[in-house]
Write a protein that holds these residues in place. Sequence first.
Motif, mmCIF file in Angstrom:
data_model
loop_
_atom_site.group_PDB
_atom_site.id
_atom_site.type_symbol
_atom_site.label_atom_id
_atom_site.label_comp_id
_atom_site.label_asym_id
_atom_site.label_seq_id
_atom_site.Cartn_x
_atom_site.Cartn_y
_atom_site.Cartn_z
ATOM 1 N N ASN A 1 45.910 38.292 41.243
ATOM 2 C CA ASN A 1 45.134 37.652 40.184
ATOM 3 C C ASN A 1 43.706 38.172 40.223
ATOM 4 O OD1 ASN A 1 47.244 35.189 40.988
ATOM 5 N ND2 ASN A 1 46.842 35.381 38.812
ATOM 6 N N THR A 2 42.882 37.708 39.320
ATOM 7 C CA THR A 2 41.482 38.108 39.317
ATOM 8 C C THR A 2 40.786 37.614 40.584
ATOM 9 O OG1 THR A 2 40.893 36.103 38.095
ATOM 10 C CG2 THR A 2 41.326 38.092 36.794
ATOM 11 N N HIS A 3 39.545 38.092 40.781
ATOM 12 C CA HIS A 3 38.738 37.603 41.906
ATOM 13 C C HIS A 3 38.803 36.080 41.908
ATOM 14 C CE1 HIS A 3 35.289 36.612 44.390
ATOM 15 N NE2 HIS A 3 35.191 37.883 44.761
ATOM 16 N N THR A 4 39.031 35.500 43.076
ATOM 17 C CA THR A 4 39.281 34.063 43.152
ATOM 18 C C THR A 4 38.134 33.239 42.584
ATOM 19 O OG1 THR A 4 40.672 34.451 45.090
ATOM 20 C CG2 THR A 4 39.947 32.204 44.714
ATOM 21 N N ALA A 5 36.901 33.655 42.817
ATOM 22 C CA ALA A 5 35.760 32.923 42.253
ATOM 23 C C ALA A 5 35.795 32.971 40.730
ATOM 24 C CB ALA A 5 34.450 33.500 42.774
ATOM 25 N N HIS A 6 36.155 34.118 40.183
ATOM 26 C CA HIS A 6 36.283 34.258 38.729
ATOM 27 C C HIS A 6 37.384 33.341 38.208
ATOM 28 C CE1 HIS A 6 36.673 36.284 34.787
ATOM 29 N NE2 HIS A 6 37.974 36.174 34.993
ATOM 30 N N ALA B 1 37.742 42.994 54.560
ATOM 31 C CA ALA B 1 38.488 43.664 55.628
ATOM 32 C C ALA B 1 39.335 44.824 55.128
ATOM 33 C CB ALA B 1 39.380 42.645 56.335
ATOM 34 N N ALA B 2 39.738 44.788 53.882
ATOM 35 C CA ALA B 2 40.641 45.814 53.343
ATOM 36 C C ALA B 2 39.909 47.124 53.069
ATOM 37 C CB ALA B 2 41.286 45.313 52.056
ATOM 38 N N ALA B 3 40.623 48.221 53.305
ATOM 39 C CA ALA B 3 40.079 49.523 52.902
ATOM 40 C C ALA B 3 40.069 49.631 51.386
ATOM 41 C CB ALA B 3 40.904 50.653 53.514
ATOM 42 N N GLY B 4 41.089 49.060 50.749
ATOM 43 C CA GLY B 4 41.178 49.094 49.292
ATOM 44 C C GLY B 4 41.897 47.870 48.777
ATOM 45 N N LEU B 5 41.623 47.522 47.532
ATOM 46 C CA LEU B 5 42.232 46.360 46.895
ATOM 47 C C LEU B 5 43.171 46.837 45.794
ATOM 48 C CD1 LEU B 5 39.015 44.160 46.602
ATOM 49 C CD2 LEU B 5 40.788 44.044 48.361
ATOM 50 N N LEU B 6 44.426 46.404 45.853
ATOM 51 C CA LEU B 6 45.427 46.811 44.869
ATOM 52 C C LEU B 6 45.305 45.920 43.634
ATOM 53 C CD1 LEU B 6 48.480 47.286 47.247
ATOM 54 C CD2 LEU B 6 47.261 49.101 46.038
ATOM 55 N N VAL B 7 44.746 46.471 42.562
ATOM 56 C CA VAL B 7 44.523 45.690 41.343
ATOM 57 C C VAL B 7 45.527 46.134 40.276
ATOM 58 C CG1 VAL B 7 42.099 45.258 41.837
ATOM 59 C CG2 VAL B 7 42.712 47.295 40.562
ATOM 60 N N PRO B 8 46.272 45.177 39.674
ATOM 61 C CA PRO B 8 47.344 45.531 38.750
ATOM 62 C C PRO B 8 46.929 45.642 37.289
ATOM 63 C CG PRO B 8 47.455 43.202 39.221
ATOM 64 C CD PRO B 8 46.307 43.741 40.020
ATOM 65 N N VAL C 1 41.778 42.437 36.113
ATOM 66 C CA VAL C 1 41.531 42.132 37.517
ATOM 67 C C VAL C 1 40.396 42.999 38.049
ATOM 68 C CG1 VAL C 1 42.509 42.135 39.837
ATOM 69 C CG2 VAL C 1 43.891 41.363 37.914
ATOM 70 N N ALA C 2 40.448 44.291 37.770
ATOM 71 C CA ALA C 2 39.394 45.190 38.244
ATOM 72 C C ALA C 2 38.024 44.732 37.747
ATOM 73 C CB ALA C 2 39.676 46.616 37.782
ATOM 74 N N GLY C 3 37.946 44.349 36.475
ATOM 75 C CA GLY C 3 36.674 43.927 35.904
ATOM 76 C C GLY C 3 36.083 42.720 36.604
ATOM 77 N N SER C 4 36.935 41.795 37.057
ATOM 78 C CA SER C 4 36.422 40.594 37.731
ATOM 79 C C SER C 4 35.798 40.934 39.082
ATOM 80 C CB SER C 4 37.549 39.569 37.898
ATOM 81 O OG SER C 4 38.504 39.982 38.867
ATOM 82 N N PHE C 5 36.211 42.047 39.695
ATOM 83 C CA PHE C 5 35.604 42.493 40.944
ATOM 84 C C PHE C 5 34.356 43.322 40.681
ATOM 85 C CE2 PHE C 5 39.660 41.148 42.491
ATOM 86 C CZ PHE C 5 39.448 40.786 43.812
ATOM 87 N N LEU C 6 34.404 44.147 39.668
ATOM 88 C CA LEU C 6 33.222 44.939 39.324
ATOM 89 C C LEU C 6 32.046 44.039 38.975
ATOM 90 C CD1 LEU C 6 34.921 47.735 37.169
ATOM 91 C CD2 LEU C 6 33.982 47.971 39.488
ATOM 92 N N GLU C 7 32.338 42.929 38.305
ATOM 93 C CA GLU C 7 31.284 41.975 37.950
ATOM 94 C C GLU C 7 30.599 41.383 39.178
ATOM 95 O OE1 GLU C 7 33.307 39.078 35.640
ATOM 96 O OE2 GLU C 7 33.458 40.347 33.841
#
Length: 414
Positions: free
Chosen positions: A144-149, A187-194, A198-204
């Motif tokens: 899902n999107t960033h949990t805070a989002h 902790a993750a090297a990378g986040l698997l965004v589907p 979803v990506a936009g909520s992290f970029l924000e």
Amino acid sequence: MVSESRHGSVGGGPRPGGGGVLAVLYSFPFALGSPGIGWTAWNQANELVRAGVEVHIVAASIAKPIEGAASVRTTLTVRGRRVPHRVIGRDRAMRLHDAVAAGLVGRLLDGGADDVVHAWPLASARTLRAARRRGIPGVREVPNTHTAHAYEVVAREYATLGLEPRRGESHTVDTRRLATEQDEYTAAAGLLVPSEAVAGSFLERGFDDDRLLRHRYGCTVAAPPARADGGRPFTAVFLGRGSPRKGLHTALRAWTASRAAADGRFLVYGLLDEDYAAILAPLLAHPSVEVRGVTAEPMSVLASADVLLLPTVEEGSALVTYEAQVAGCVPLVSTAAGAVIDEGVTGMTHGVGDVDALTAQLDLLADRPELLAAMSSAAMARADELSWAAATQATLAAYREAARLVRRSSDAAA
């Protein structure tokens, strides 16, 4: 409580672009193969095995076995029977799972160029840090999107409707859960965004785009039900949880305002939250709307409809949008749904909460049956692109990108 079974290494083929067989420790802290994310995880792991990957599964329990897995460990199983998380407490169950998976990183993976740790939310920080210490790419699924989002947009939707968020649900504010997930993000090297939603909520929130590894989900495409297009009215369907997050209120407002409602029908499938249903009662009472309850045959439902309405306010990448296309049911979905569609060709999107846009799309397709038929055919024609097998290729590409990130970090530290 931890049980183990080994099936031997899968022969498989070489990792694309690499010299050996890819080995993945796949950590899922729930019942693998159960409905919801358990089904998503099962298909991911199963298709990795089918692609020749050596998959070591660590799951709370197994609802549906995966033939050919290199090894299977369960962290909430006693004598072959599943132990519910609540028996020992959800937080303790998650910590146990994470500790077991972390301890297996060094036992199952040798830290070579052909190793990956693929972990799911709420039980992965320790596992991902163990991978990092060994120079192994550790990726964390972001369903899902960033949990805070997610907390913010869902709370806002409830407030707009005059409802109180339901306590204890996954999208109701929980500061401890948010802290856990933020620790995993780090902790993750990378986040698997589907999806780009979803990506936009992290970029924000300031995340480096390089760490957002694009992949996607899929669906089962074998022998979908035959479509029943003739001799019935224009039919729309909603298929999912009847809650503010899924935007059923937007779908109903758009439907009842559209010309399609005059002679068509809108079928609502899924469990409706009681307080939400009370607010929607006037719209649900419209003569063209039929509340059908939960269905055990979603593909048949989709094959019997012209369009899928999913005006969700928050999502990762809804599996029903893949299934709808395979069944020839044209998705009319919000930009938050994470649908993999060719805009205007296999489906249409609208902005979150945009009733007018969704109404116009319904009018267009109800008025132009030839356009509807063309979009339905185009959607079914790309079934292979929407399969879990095709999705696995995107996941493998994401693994390779994660390995590149780890190498770049090591080179910078040298």
